[in-house]
Write a protein that holds these residues in place. Structure first.
Motif, PDB file in Angstrom:
ATOM      1  N   MET A 110     -51.972  20.341  61.310  1.00 51.26           N
ATOM      2  CA  MET A 110     -52.683  19.390  62.124  1.00 51.26           C
ATOM      3  C   MET A 110     -54.168  19.431  61.752  1.00 51.26           C
ATOM      4  SD  MET A 110     -52.755  19.158  66.225  1.00 51.26           S
ATOM      5  CE  MET A 110     -54.380  19.179  66.901  1.00 51.26           C
ATOM      6  N   THR A 111     -54.767  18.262  61.628  1.00 52.11           N
ATOM      7  CA  THR A 111     -56.186  18.207  61.311  1.00 52.11           C
ATOM      8  C   THR A 111     -56.948  17.500  62.422  1.00 52.11           C
ATOM      9  OG1 THR A 111     -55.998  16.138  60.094  1.00 52.11           O
ATOM     10  CG2 THR A 111     -55.786  18.155  58.811  1.00 52.11           C
ATOM     11  N   ALA A 147     -66.071  15.107  58.354  1.00 48.43           N
ATOM     12  CA  ALA A 147     -65.343  16.292  57.894  1.00 48.43           C
ATOM     13  C   ALA A 147     -63.982  16.323  58.573  1.00 48.43           C
ATOM     14  CB  ALA A 147     -66.120  17.559  58.207  1.00 48.43           C
ATOM     15  N   ARG A 148     -63.081  17.109  57.981  1.00 46.58           N
ATOM     16  CA  ARG A 148     -61.772  17.318  58.598  1.00 46.58           C
ATOM     17  C   ARG A 148     -61.558  18.814  58.739  1.00 46.58           C
ATOM     18  NH1 ARG A 148     -60.501  12.550  55.583  1.00 46.58           N
ATOM     19  NH2 ARG A 148     -59.812  10.959  57.067  1.00 46.58           N
ATOM     20  N   LEU A 149     -61.095  19.209  59.927  1.00 43.91           N
ATOM     21  CA  LEU A 149     -60.800  20.608  60.204  1.00 43.91           C
ATOM     22  C   LEU A 149     -59.301  20.799  60.291  1.00 43.91           C
ATOM     23  CD1 LEU A 149     -63.383  21.291  63.069  1.00 43.91           C
ATOM     24  CD2 LEU A 149     -63.698  21.604  60.622  1.00 43.91           C
ATOM     25  N   ALA A 150     -58.802  21.851  59.676  1.00 44.85           N
ATOM     26  CA  ALA A 150     -57.378  22.193  59.745  1.00 44.85           C
ATOM     27  C   ALA A 150     -57.223  23.321  60.760  1.00 44.85           C
ATOM     28  CB  ALA A 150     -56.872  22.631  58.384  1.00 44.85           C
ATOM     29  N   ALA A 151     -56.206  23.196  61.588  1.00 39.53           N
ATOM     30  CA  ALA A 151     -55.964  24.203  62.640  1.00 39.53           C
ATOM     31  C   ALA A 151     -55.498  25.509  62.050  1.00 39.53           C
ATOM     32  CB  ALA A 151     -54.932  23.686  63.623  1.00 39.53           C
ATOM     33  N   GLY A 161     -61.088  26.132  63.582  1.00 39.16           N
ATOM     34  CA  GLY A 161     -60.231  25.912  62.420  1.00 39.16           C
ATOM     35  C   GLY A 161     -60.959  26.196  61.129  1.00 39.16           C
ATOM     36  N   ARG A 162     -60.426  25.648  60.072  1.00 36.87           N
ATOM     37  CA  ARG A 162     -61.009  25.811  58.738  1.00 36.87           C
ATOM     38  C   ARG A 162     -61.446  24.434  58.242  1.00 36.87           C
ATOM     39  NH1 ARG A 162     -57.750  29.521  55.282  1.00 36.87           N
ATOM     40  NH2 ARG A 162     -59.175  30.942  56.302  1.00 36.87           N
TER      41      ARG A 162
END
Length: 72
Positions: free
Chosen positions: A1-2, A68-72, A48-49
């Motif tokens: 999930m992002t 930006a996109r964050l990954a859980a 997240g990352r």
């Protein structure tokens, strides 16, 4: 999930404070936008990352543009 991190208002990318792959906590500053001579700190809305930085230094961005996109 992002999780997408979006610009709240139009502006210019003034400074990028993280790099792709960095772990962030809720509220950590990710980058700074300059808009109407104000500096706006864009913070992580979730932990997240950093999966992707979608902008570069000095890019002009529109309101609601993904920064930006964050990954859980």
């Amino acid at each position: 999930m992002t999780t997408d991190v979006k610009a709240e208002m139009p502006g210019c990318v003034f400074e990028i404070l993280v790099s792709e792959g960095a772990d962030v906590a809720v509220g950590d500053p990710l980058l700074i936008l300059e808009s109407m001579k104000m500096e706006i700190v864009v913070s992580a809305p979730a932990a997240g990352r950093v999966a992707e930085l979608c902008v570069s230094l000095n890019d002009v961005v529109e309101a609601n543009q993904v920064l930006a996109r964050l990954a859980a």
